[in-house]
Design an enzyme around this catalytic site. Structure first.
Site, mmCIF file in Angstrom:
data_model
loop_
_atom_site.group_PDB
_atom_site.id
_atom_site.type_symbol
_atom_site.label_atom_id
_atom_site.label_comp_id
_atom_site.label_asym_id
_atom_site.label_seq_id
_atom_site.Cartn_x
_atom_site.Cartn_y
_atom_site.Cartn_z
ATOM 1 N N TYR A 30 0.853 -1.207 0.000
ATOM 2 C CA TYR A 30 0.000 0.000 0.000
ATOM 3 C C TYR A 30 0.883 1.249 0.000
ATOM 4 O O TYR A 30 1.219 1.778 1.063
ATOM 5 C CB TYR A 30 -0.897 0.011 1.236
ATOM 6 C CG TYR A 30 -1.819 -1.188 1.378
ATOM 7 C CD1 TYR A 30 -2.892 -1.372 0.515
ATOM 8 C CD2 TYR A 30 -1.634 -2.119 2.394
ATOM 9 C CE1 TYR A 30 -3.751 -2.466 0.652
ATOM 10 C CE2 TYR A 30 -2.488 -3.210 2.555
ATOM 11 C CZ TYR A 30 -3.542 -3.375 1.682
ATOM 12 O OH TYR A 30 -4.375 -4.449 1.829
ATOM 13 N N TRP A 34 -4.155 6.317 2.712
ATOM 14 C CA TRP A 34 -5.546 5.861 2.802
ATOM 15 C C TRP A 34 -6.258 6.638 3.901
ATOM 16 O O TRP A 34 -5.690 6.861 4.969
ATOM 17 C CB TRP A 34 -5.596 4.369 3.127
ATOM 18 C CG TRP A 34 -5.741 3.473 1.943
ATOM 19 C CD1 TRP A 34 -6.874 2.844 1.534
ATOM 20 C CD2 TRP A 34 -4.719 3.084 0.999
ATOM 21 N NE1 TRP A 34 -6.621 2.089 0.396
ATOM 22 C CE2 TRP A 34 -5.311 2.223 0.054
ATOM 23 C CE3 TRP A 34 -3.357 3.390 0.865
ATOM 24 C CZ2 TRP A 34 -4.622 1.653 -1.010
ATOM 25 C CZ3 TRP A 34 -2.652 2.839 -0.188
ATOM 26 C CH2 TRP A 34 -3.269 1.985 -1.109
ATOM 27 N N TRP A 36 -9.032 6.128 6.114
ATOM 28 C CA TRP A 36 -9.287 5.695 7.491
ATOM 29 C C TRP A 36 -8.011 5.209 8.156
ATOM 30 O O TRP A 36 -7.848 5.367 9.358
ATOM 31 C CB TRP A 36 -10.472 4.755 7.604
ATOM 32 C CG TRP A 36 -10.422 3.329 7.133
ATOM 33 C CD1 TRP A 36 -9.716 2.808 6.096
ATOM 34 C CD2 TRP A 36 -11.195 2.253 7.682
ATOM 35 N NE1 TRP A 36 -9.996 1.476 5.955
ATOM 36 C CE2 TRP A 36 -10.900 1.110 6.908
ATOM 37 C CE3 TRP A 36 -12.097 2.148 8.738
ATOM 38 C CZ2 TRP A 36 -11.481 -0.142 7.175
ATOM 39 C CZ3 TRP A 36 -12.681 0.907 8.990
ATOM 40 C CH2 TRP A 36 -12.372 -0.223 8.223
ATOM 41 N N TYR A 82 0.852 -0.272 -7.454
ATOM 42 C CA TYR A 82 -0.487 -0.504 -6.917
ATOM 43 C C TYR A 82 -1.510 -0.376 -8.041
ATOM 44 O O TYR A 82 -1.448 0.553 -8.846
ATOM 45 C CB TYR A 82 -0.812 0.515 -5.812
ATOM 46 C CG TYR A 82 -2.191 0.327 -5.214
ATOM 47 C CD1 TYR A 82 -2.393 -0.564 -4.171
ATOM 48 C CD2 TYR A 82 -3.296 1.024 -5.711
ATOM 49 C CE1 TYR A 82 -3.655 -0.758 -3.636
ATOM 50 C CE2 TYR A 82 -4.556 0.829 -5.184
ATOM 51 C CZ TYR A 82 -4.737 -0.059 -4.147
ATOM 52 O OH TYR A 82 -5.994 -0.248 -3.626
ATOM 53 N N GLY A 168 -14.556 -0.021 3.615
ATOM 54 C CA GLY A 168 -13.337 -0.447 4.311
ATOM 55 C C GLY A 168 -13.249 -1.960 4.439
ATOM 56 O O GLY A 168 -12.173 -2.510 4.609
ATOM 57 N N ASP A 170 -13.505 -4.649 2.370
ATOM 58 C CA ASP A 170 -13.531 -4.763 0.906
ATOM 59 C C ASP A 170 -14.266 -5.967 0.331
ATOM 60 O O ASP A 170 -15.112 -5.830 -0.542
ATOM 61 C CB ASP A 170 -12.100 -4.782 0.357
ATOM 62 C CG ASP A 170 -11.335 -3.508 0.684
ATOM 63 O OD1 ASP A 170 -11.826 -2.702 1.487
ATOM 64 O OD2 ASP A 170 -10.242 -3.323 0.130
ATOM 65 N N ARG A 202 -6.508 -12.955 -0.646
ATOM 66 C CA ARG A 202 -6.982 -11.698 -1.242
ATOM 67 C C ARG A 202 -8.272 -11.922 -2.037
ATOM 68 O O ARG A 202 -8.623 -13.057 -2.348
ATOM 69 C CB ARG A 202 -5.911 -11.138 -2.208
ATOM 70 C CG ARG A 202 -4.523 -11.000 -1.616
ATOM 71 C CD ARG A 202 -4.437 -9.970 -0.535
ATOM 72 N NE ARG A 202 -4.595 -8.606 -1.050
ATOM 73 C CZ ARG A 202 -4.561 -7.523 -0.280
ATOM 74 N NH1 ARG A 202 -4.405 -7.619 1.013
ATOM 75 N NH2 ARG A 202 -4.704 -6.324 -0.811
ATOM 76 N N TYR A 358 -8.848 -12.017 4.144
ATOM 77 C CA TYR A 358 -9.126 -10.580 4.165
ATOM 78 C C TYR A 358 -10.312 -10.278 5.079
ATOM 79 O O TYR A 358 -10.237 -10.482 6.275
ATOM 80 C CB TYR A 358 -9.304 -10.109 2.715
ATOM 81 C CG TYR A 358 -8.796 -8.710 2.437
ATOM 82 C CD1 TYR A 358 -7.581 -8.270 2.938
ATOM 83 C CD2 TYR A 358 -9.535 -7.829 1.658
ATOM 84 C CE1 TYR A 358 -7.121 -6.983 2.674
ATOM 85 C CE2 TYR A 358 -9.083 -6.549 1.372
ATOM 86 C CZ TYR A 358 -7.871 -6.122 1.893
ATOM 87 O OH TYR A 358 -7.426 -4.859 1.629
ATOM 88 N N TRP A 359 -11.441 -9.808 4.552
ATOM 89 C CA TRP A 359 -12.584 -9.445 5.408
ATOM 90 C C TRP A 359 -13.636 -10.558 5.475
ATOM 91 O O TRP A 359 -14.765 -10.312 5.875
ATOM 92 C CB TRP A 359 -13.211 -8.133 4.916
ATOM 93 C CG TRP A 359 -12.359 -6.946 5.245
ATOM 94 C CD1 TRP A 359 -11.448 -6.335 4.433
ATOM 95 C CD2 TRP A 359 -12.306 -6.243 6.488
ATOM 96 N NE1 TRP A 359 -10.835 -5.289 5.090
ATOM 97 C CE2 TRP A 359 -11.340 -5.212 6.356
ATOM 98 C CE3 TRP A 359 -12.970 -6.373 7.714
ATOM 99 C CZ2 TRP A 359 -11.032 -4.319 7.385
ATOM 100 C CZ3 TRP A 359 -12.668 -5.498 8.734
ATOM 101 C CH2 TRP A 359 -11.714 -4.480 8.577
ATOM 102 N N GLU A 402 -1.449 -7.039 9.052
ATOM 103 C CA GLU A 402 -2.672 -6.357 8.642
ATOM 104 C C GLU A 402 -3.910 -7.038 9.244
ATOM 105 O O GLU A 402 -4.835 -6.380 9.705
ATOM 106 C CB GLU A 402 -2.752 -6.370 7.113
ATOM 107 C CG GLU A 402 -3.890 -5.585 6.526
ATOM 108 C CD GLU A 402 -3.874 -5.585 4.993
ATOM 109 O OE1 GLU A 402 -4.790 -4.981 4.417
ATOM 110 O OE2 GLU A 402 -2.960 -6.180 4.372
#
Length: 437
Positions: A30, A34, A36, A82, A168, A170, A202, A358-359, A402
Site C-alpha cells: 500500500y 488511505w 481511514w 499498486y 473499508g 472490501d 486476497r 481478508y474481510w 494487517e
C-alpha cells in the site's frame, strides 16, 4: 507492558511515515495515503510525536474536494506498484475534485471527527492541540455536510456507499449477493497486491471485475453523486460507515463546544444526530439475528449477515443499554468461543466464513480497537478486557500484521499473520490500547 513491542510499534510507524507528511499503511503493498488508515495512524502518533499526528491529518484534509468530499486514497506520488492507480480512477473527471492531488473518486469511513477528539484526549498540551483542531475542524464539518446532502437520497439520516471499498471491509461475504445481481465485463489488468501477498488471502480476479465495473459506471457519470445514486448497482447503507459518521458527529459537537462560538453548526449536527440514530435503530437492527445489518438500498432489502461491523454501533453509543446486551450476547455466542480470538470480521458459524481471507473472517485490529472502546463505554468490562487481551496477544505472537486468523489452533505448525507486515494501524492502535485502561 511489553517495552520491546512498544518500541517496535513506534519503529513501524516512523518507518512508514513519508516526506510528504503522511504514512503509508504498509511498504510495497500500500504505497499511498488511505483515509481511514491515516485517522487510526494519527491516534498512535499522538502518544509520542504530536507533530506527526497533526501532519497526518493536515495532509489528508488538504486533499479534500471543493464539495467537502474526502477521497479514500490520495496519490501523493507516481508509483505503479499498486492497481488500480490514479490513471484508472481519474478523479479529475469531477469538476470539484482537488486540483492539488490526484485521488480516487470514492471515500472511506468518516473517522476524521472522532480522530481529532482522540488526539485532543491524548495530548498533554491541550491548548496547543485545540489550536490545531480549530484550523481543521470546519473541513470535517464540511465533509459531514457533503454526506448528508449528497449520500442520503431518502432523507432518513443514513448515508449510502456506492462501492465495497468505501466500506473499508472490501471483500466481505455481505457483498456476495450483490455480485450475483451483476454481470460485469472481464477486465484485463495486472494485479499488484498478489505479488506481495498470497493470492488465497486476497479478493479473487472475478471480484475485482465487479469492483472495477462499479468505478467505471461512476467515471462515465463524472463521479456525480445523484447519477451514482440512480445508476450504481451497488448502493448500501453500511452500519460501520454510519456508526463512524455518528461517532464523528458527536466528537464535532463536543469539540465545537470546547472551541466556543459555533452554535449554528452544533444545532445542525444535533439535527443530523437525532434523525440518524433513530433511523439506524429502526432500519438496521435485526431483532431475529440480535445484531445490526447492512441494508441494500438498490434492491430495498436488508442483507442479513452478522459481521464485526454489526457490533460497531457500540462504539458510537447508538443502541440502548438493553439492546447493547443483546449485541454482546450475539457476539459472544457466535464469535466468542474459547477456541477463537475476538473478534472475527465475519460470522464464524456461517458457511461463507473464511478465517484467512481478508474481510471474510480474519481479526482486524482497527475493528477490535473500536469494539474494545464501545464495550468499555457500555460497562462490559470483562468482554472489553478480553477484546484488548486477544488483540495484544495476536500482535505478540505474530507481529504487526494487517489481519490475523481468529482460530487459536489452525492445525498448522506456524500460522503467520496475514496481509501486509509492519502494518501502520496495527502498530498505532496497539500503542493506544496499551495506554488505555
Amino acid at each position: 507492558m511489553n517495552e520491546e513491542l512498544y518500541k517496535k510499534a513506534i519503529a513501524v510507524l516512523d518507518a512508514n511515515f513519508q516526506e510528504g507528511g503522511f504514512t503509508i499503511p504498509s511498504a510495497g503493498l500500500y504505497p499511498f495515503q488511505w483515509k481511514w488508515d491515516s485517522g487510526f495512524i494519527a491516534i498512535g502518533f499522538a502518544h509520542y510525536d504530536v507533530e506527526k499526528a497533526k501532519a497526518e491529518m493536515r495532509t489528508l484534509l488538504d486533499a479534500q474536494w471543493e464539495n467537502g468530499f474526502i477521497p479514500h486514497i490520495v496519490f501523493h506520488t507516481d508509483n505503479d506498484s499498486y492497481f488500480p492507480g490514479a490513471d484508472f480512477h481519474q478523479s479529475e473527471l469531477h469538476p470539484l475534485s482537488s486540483k492539488k492531488y490526484r485521488s480516487t473518486g470514492m471515500t472511506q469511513p468518516p473517522v476524521t471527527g472522532f480522530v481529532l477528539q482522540e488526539m485532543y484526549r491524548i495530548a498533554e498540551d491541550k491548548e496547543d492541540m485545540l489550536n490545531y483542531i480549530k484550523e481543521d475542524i470546519d473541513k470535517v464539518f464540511e465533509n459531514h455536510v457533503y454526506f448528508y446532502e449528497n449520500r442520503d437520497p431518502q432523507n432518513e439520516g443514513l448515508v449510502y456507499i456506492y462501492h465495497n471499498w468505501e466500506s473499508g471491509t472490501d471483500n466481505s461475504p455481505v457483498w456476495d449477493d450483490i455480485w450475483k445481481t451483476m454481470n460485469p465485463p472481464e477486465y484485463t489488468f495486472v494485479r499488484k497486491d498478489t505479488t506481495h501477498v498470497d493470492a488465497s488471502q486476497r479478493p479473487t480476479k472475478r471480484e475485482y471485475d465487479h469492483y472495477l465495473h462499479i468505478i467505471d459506471i461512476a467515471k462515465q457519470n463524472n463521479y456525480d453523486d445523484a447519477k451514482i445514486a440512480e445508476l450504481s448497482p451497488f448502493l448500501v447503507q453500511d452500519p460501520l460507515f454510519n456508526a463512524m459518521l455518528i461517532k464523528s458527529n458527536q466528537a464535532l459537537i463536543e469539540l465545537y463546544e470546547l472551541i466556543g462560538g459555533n452554535e449554528e453548526k452544533i444545532k445542525t449536527i444535533l439535527k443530523w444526530q437525532a434523525k440518524s440514530i433513530k433511523s439506524f435503530n429502526e432500519k438496521l437492527f435485526d431483532a431475529e439475528l440480535g445484531a445490526y445489518v447492512h441494508y441494500d438500498l438498490r434492491n430495498e432489502k436488508p442483507i442479513r449477515h452478522i459481521t464485526s461491523s454489526s457490533f460497531s454501533p457500540l462504539f458510537a453509543n447508538i443502541p440502548s443499554p438493553e439492546r447493547a446486551k443483546v449485541l454482546v450476547k450475539t457476539m459472544m455466542d457466535k464469535f466468542g468461543g474459547d477456541d477463537k480470538y475476538l473478534c472475527a470480521s465475519f460470522d464464524p458459524t456461517n458457511d461463507r466464513f473464511n478465517p484467512k481471507k481478508y474481510w471474510r473472517g480474519p481479526v482486524w485490529i482497527n475493528m477490535n480497537w473500536m469494539l474494545f472502546l464501545g464495550l468499555k463505554n457500555y460497562g462490559f468490562a470483562d468482554v472489553a478486557a478480553r477484546m484488548k487481551h486477544d488483540s495484544i496477544e495476536l500482535i505478540e505472537k505474530y507481529g504487526f500484521y494487517e489481519y490475523f486468523d481468529c482460530r487459536k489452533n489452525t492445525g498448522e505448525d506456524n500460522t503467520p499473520g496475514y496481509g501486509g507486515n509492519n502494518f501502520s494501524w496495527s502498530a498505532a492502535l496497539f500503542i493506544d490500547m496499551v495506554n488505555t485502561d
